[in-house]
Motif scaffolding. Structure first.
Motif, short mmCIF file in Angstrom:
data_model
loop_
_atom_site.label_atom_id
_atom_site.label_comp_id
_atom_site.label_asym_id
_atom_site.label_seq_id
_atom_site.Cartn_x
_atom_site.Cartn_y
_atom_site.Cartn_z
N GLN A 143 6.75 42.39 87.74
CA GLN A 143 6.52 41.00 87.61
C GLN A 143 6.45 40.53 86.11
O GLN A 143 5.85 41.27 85.49
CB GLN A 143 5.22 40.72 88.30
CG GLN A 143 5.42 39.92 89.32
CD GLN A 143 4.20 39.64 90.35
OE1 GLN A 143 3.19 40.47 90.18
NE2 GLN A 143 4.35 38.76 91.19
N LEU A 144 7.08 39.45 85.67
CA LEU A 144 7.23 38.95 84.54
C LEU A 144 7.03 37.61 84.50
O LEU A 144 7.60 36.84 85.47
CB LEU A 144 8.31 39.46 83.87
CG LEU A 144 8.42 40.68 83.00
CD1 LEU A 144 9.93 40.79 82.52
CD2 LEU A 144 7.41 40.82 81.93
N LYS A 145 6.30 36.85 83.30
CA LYS A 145 6.28 35.54 82.99
C LYS A 145 6.95 35.22 81.73
O LYS A 145 6.44 35.71 80.87
CB LYS A 145 4.97 35.07 83.31
CG LYS A 145 4.89 33.41 83.64
CD LYS A 145 3.14 32.99 83.79
CE LYS A 145 3.08 33.05 85.14
NZ LYS A 145 1.65 32.28 85.38
N VAL A 146 8.10 34.84 81.87
CA VAL A 146 8.94 34.53 80.34
C VAL A 146 9.27 32.87 80.27
O VAL A 146 8.94 32.05 81.24
CB VAL A 146 9.92 35.31 80.52
CG1 VAL A 146 9.66 36.76 80.76
CG2 VAL A 146 11.34 34.74 81.36
N LYS A 147 9.68 32.47 79.20
CA LYS A 147 10.10 31.42 78.99
C LYS A 147 11.59 31.22 78.96
O LYS A 147 12.36 32.27 78.50
CB LYS A 147 9.61 30.80 77.56
CG LYS A 147 8.03 30.37 77.57
CD LYS A 147 7.77 29.70 76.50
CE LYS A 147 6.55 28.90 76.64
NZ LYS A 147 5.31 29.14 77.32
N ALA A 148 12.16 30.17 79.31
CA ALA A 148 13.79 29.89 79.29
C ALA A 148 14.32 30.26 77.81
O ALA A 148 13.70 29.82 77.02
CB ALA A 148 14.04 28.53 79.84
N ASN B 287 15.31 48.95 97.42
CA ASN B 287 13.71 49.01 97.32
C ASN B 287 13.19 48.54 95.98
O ASN B 287 12.17 48.13 95.86
CB ASN B 287 12.95 50.49 97.73
CG ASN B 287 13.28 50.64 99.05
OD1 ASN B 287 13.47 49.74 100.09
ND2 ASN B 287 13.21 52.14 99.44
N MET B 288 14.05 48.42 95.13
CA MET B 288 13.80 48.15 93.68
C MET B 288 13.74 46.49 93.63
O MET B 288 14.67 45.81 93.86
CB MET B 288 14.65 48.72 92.71
CG MET B 288 14.80 50.04 92.30
SD MET B 288 15.96 50.88 91.26
CE MET B 288 15.24 50.23 89.82
N HIS B 289 12.65 45.97 93.25
CA HIS B 289 12.29 44.61 93.01
C HIS B 289 11.59 44.18 91.90
O HIS B 289 10.80 44.81 91.60
CB HIS B 289 11.69 44.09 94.44
CG HIS B 289 12.17 44.08 95.65
ND1 HIS B 289 13.34 43.17 95.92
CD2 HIS B 289 12.07 45.09 96.70
CE1 HIS B 289 13.83 43.57 97.16
NE2 HIS B 289 13.13 44.51 97.45
N LEU B 290 11.88 43.16 91.18
CA LEU B 290 11.49 42.61 90.20
C LEU B 290 11.46 40.93 90.13
O LEU B 290 12.56 40.52 90.59
CB LEU B 290 12.27 43.01 88.64
CG LEU B 290 12.07 42.25 87.45
CD1 LEU B 290 10.73 42.46 86.77
CD2 LEU B 290 13.02 42.69 86.34
N THR B 291 10.13 40.46 90.10
CA THR B 291 10.17 38.91 90.16
C THR B 291 9.78 38.51 88.55
O THR B 291 9.09 38.75 88.03
CB THR B 291 8.99 38.39 91.25
OG1 THR B 291 9.30 39.06 92.34
CG2 THR B 291 9.08 36.77 91.21
N ILE B 292 10.82 37.42 88.13
CA ILE B 292 10.65 37.02 86.83
C ILE B 292 10.30 35.35 87.02
O ILE B 292 11.04 34.67 87.58
CB ILE B 292 11.81 37.02 86.08
CG1 ILE B 292 12.22 38.61 85.95
CG2 ILE B 292 11.53 36.60 84.64
CD1 ILE B 292 13.49 38.77 85.16
N ASP B 293 9.11 35.02 86.64
CA ASP B 293 9.02 33.46 86.62
C ASP B 293 9.30 33.14 85.17
O ASP B 293 8.78 33.32 84.28
CB ASP B 293 7.27 33.16 86.73
CG ASP B 293 7.08 33.22 88.26
OD1 ASP B 293 7.66 32.71 89.01
OD2 ASP B 293 5.91 33.88 88.36
N VAL B 294 10.50 32.23 85.31
CA VAL B 294 11.04 31.64 84.13
C VAL B 294 10.34 30.38 83.95
O VAL B 294 10.75 29.16 84.74
CB VAL B 294 12.52 31.75 83.99
CG1 VAL B 294 12.94 31.22 82.67
CG2 VAL B 294 13.08 33.01 84.24
N GLU B 295 9.63 29.99 82.58
CA GLU B 295 8.91 28.77 82.58
C GLU B 295 9.90 27.93 81.44
O GLU B 295 10.51 28.56 80.96
CB GLU B 295 7.56 28.82 82.11
CG GLU B 295 6.68 29.46 83.03
CD GLU B 295 5.28 29.67 82.68
OE1 GLU B 295 5.22 30.24 81.44
OE2 GLU B 295 4.38 29.65 83.42
#
Ligand code: CU
Length: 105
Positions: A36-41, A96-104
């Motif tokens: 899980q990641l929170k990044v910026k555009a 089964n590999m998953h990654l969620t990226i929240d791009v702000e």
């Protein structure tokens, strides 16, 4: 022609690197670390294959659609997050590999 393209990419890299941040995601034991990641555009995700076999990373999410194709062991692949939104990343080889990226914004 090749020189021109290289020069363009180099210039683009410099102009975006002032504010953009690089995030490292390691593929190890068939898992994305972190998942899980929170990044910026504009930020870049560096996918590092730390397993002894091939991986992949792709997203069908509207915000940032991409597919890095076949990623060999030890290979790094860079993907820039262009638009804000939720980006769900998977590996085409290991479902089964998953990654969620929240791009702000
Ligand atoms: Cu994989």
């Amino acid at each position: 022609m090749k020189k021109i393209v290289t020069l363009f990419l180099f210039t683009a890299a410099i102009s975006t690197s002032i504010y953009a941040k690089d995030w490292v995601v390691v593929q190890k034991n068939k898992t994305f670390h972190p998942n899980q990641l929170k990044v910026k555009a504009g930020d870049r995700i560096i996918f590092k294959n730390d397993d002894g076999f091939a991986h992949n990373a792709f997203s069908d999410s509207e915000a940032d659609e991409f597919d890095i194709g076949m990623q060999k062991p030890g290979q790094d692949v860079v993907v820039t997050m262009k638009k804000p939104g939720k980006v769900e990343v998977e590996c085409a080889i290991h479902p089964n590999m998953h990654l969620t990226i929240d791009v702000e914004k």
